[in-house]
Design an enzyme around this catalytic site. Sequence first.
Site, PDB file in Angstrom:
ATOM      1  CG  HIS A  44     -27.178   2.920 -26.189  1.00 26.63           C
ATOM      2  ND1 HIS A  44     -27.886   2.322 -26.255  1.00 26.63           N
ATOM      3  CD2 HIS A  44     -27.215   3.770 -24.551  1.00 26.63           C
ATOM      4  CE1 HIS A  44     -28.585   3.096 -25.826  1.00 26.63           C
ATOM      5  NE2 HIS A  44     -28.290   4.002 -25.531  1.00 26.63           N
ATOM      6  CE  LYS A  65     -29.451   0.322 -23.306  1.00 25.43           C
ATOM      7  NZ  LYS A  65     -28.551   0.574 -23.139  1.00 25.43           N
ATOM      8  CE  LYS A  85     -34.354   2.930 -25.081  1.00 25.43           C
ATOM      9  NZ  LYS A  85     -33.237   2.127 -23.891  1.00 25.43           N
TER      10      LYS A  85
END
Length: 385
Positions: free
Chosen positions: A291, A293, A113
Site C-alpha cells: 500500500h 507510495k 492522510k
Amino acid sequence: MVPVRGNRVTLLKSGAEFFPALEEAIDAAELDVRIESYIYADDATGRRIAAALKRAAARGVKVRLMLDGFGSRALPRAFLDDLAAAGVNVQVFRPERRWFSFRRSRLRRMHRKITLVDGRTGFVGGLNIVDDTTENRVGGVRLDYAVRIQGPLLARIYPVVQRLWWLVATLSGAAIPPSSPPPAAVPEMAGESVAAFVYRNNLGHRHDIEAMYLRGIHGARREIVIACAYFMPGWRVRRALMGAALRGVRVVLLLQGWSDHRVFQQASRVLYEALLDHGIEIFEYDGGELHAKVGVVDERWATVGSSNLDPFSLVLAREANVVVFDESFARALRDSIEREIRERAHAVRRMLWRRRRWPARVAGWFAYAYARFAMGVAGISGRWF
C-alpha cells in the site's frame, strides 16, 4: 514546492510503528488535534485511535476529524455519533448519498492522510486508520510508510488542512471553528532535515505532485527506487522513467503482487513490456498487501505520502506528500524498500514476460481499454496517457 530547513523527520513503517506513534502524540496533545483520513475502519486500530481522540477531547483539547465519504462509507453511524458525543468534531468530505452514481465528482476524493497535533508534531503518509490485517486477504503486514514531522514545515501544512475543513464545514452548514492554528504552529528549529510539503487539489495545485516526481526523476544520476501500490502513470512520468534508464540510471519499481483492484492491476501490467524493454527493473510484492507510495532518488531525495502514480491520485484526488532532502533519511527508506524486495518480492523477467500466453495478453488489453474508458468518463483526457 518550497523546501524548509530545520525539521526532524522520522520514517515510520506500517502500522506497527505508525499507530503507537500516533496514539502517543494524541495522548500528549494539550490544545489541538486535526486528522484527515481517507479510510477509517471500525476495527481494533480504529477503536484504539478513537479512544485516544475521546481522551483528548475530555481534557479540553479541540479535536477535529475529517473522513472521506467514499473511503469511510462502511464506518457505522453509531461510531461517528459516539465520537461526536465525546466532543470530537467530525466532518465528512463528499458524503456518499447513493451507492450507485456515475457523477464525475464522485471520484474527486479526499485521499490524503494527515495528522497535526498542537503545532508541534505532524504525520503525513499513506496509512489509513485501519488495522494491517483488516481486509488484507493475503496475510502478512500491509506494507506502507508515513513520516512524523517536527519543525517549521508544519506551518506549511496547517493552512492546507484548515482550508479544507472550512470548505467542507461551509458547504455542510456546520459551525466553523476558529480558523487560526494553535499558537505553537510556527515551531522553532527541531532538526537538520530540509523538507517540503507538496499537495494536490483541483484548483491551484492540480499538477504539483506529478511535477515533484518529474523533477526528482529528471535530476537522477545513479538510482531511482519507487514503491507504489497503484501504478498507471501518464506518458510524462513513463517517458521520464524510461529516459532515466536510457541514460544509465538504475530504475527499480516495487509494485503490487496481490491487488484488491484486479482489473486495474491487469491494466497496469500492460505497461510492463515497454518499461522492461528500456531496462527498468520491476518487482511484484509477495509479502502481503503493498500500500506504499514512496520514492527515493540517489539516496538524497525521498518522498512519502498518499499519492499513487495513477490518474486517480495525479488528476482527481486531494493528495499530500512530503519530500525530504536528507541523505540519512533517504538511505533508510531506500534500504527498507530494498530489504522488502530481497525478502518478499519476485522479479518480473523481461523475456518471460514477453513470452506470456496470449489469453493473458488479451485480458490485459481489455482491462487497459476498460480503465481508459472509465477514466474518460471521469473526465481524464486521453492525452494524459
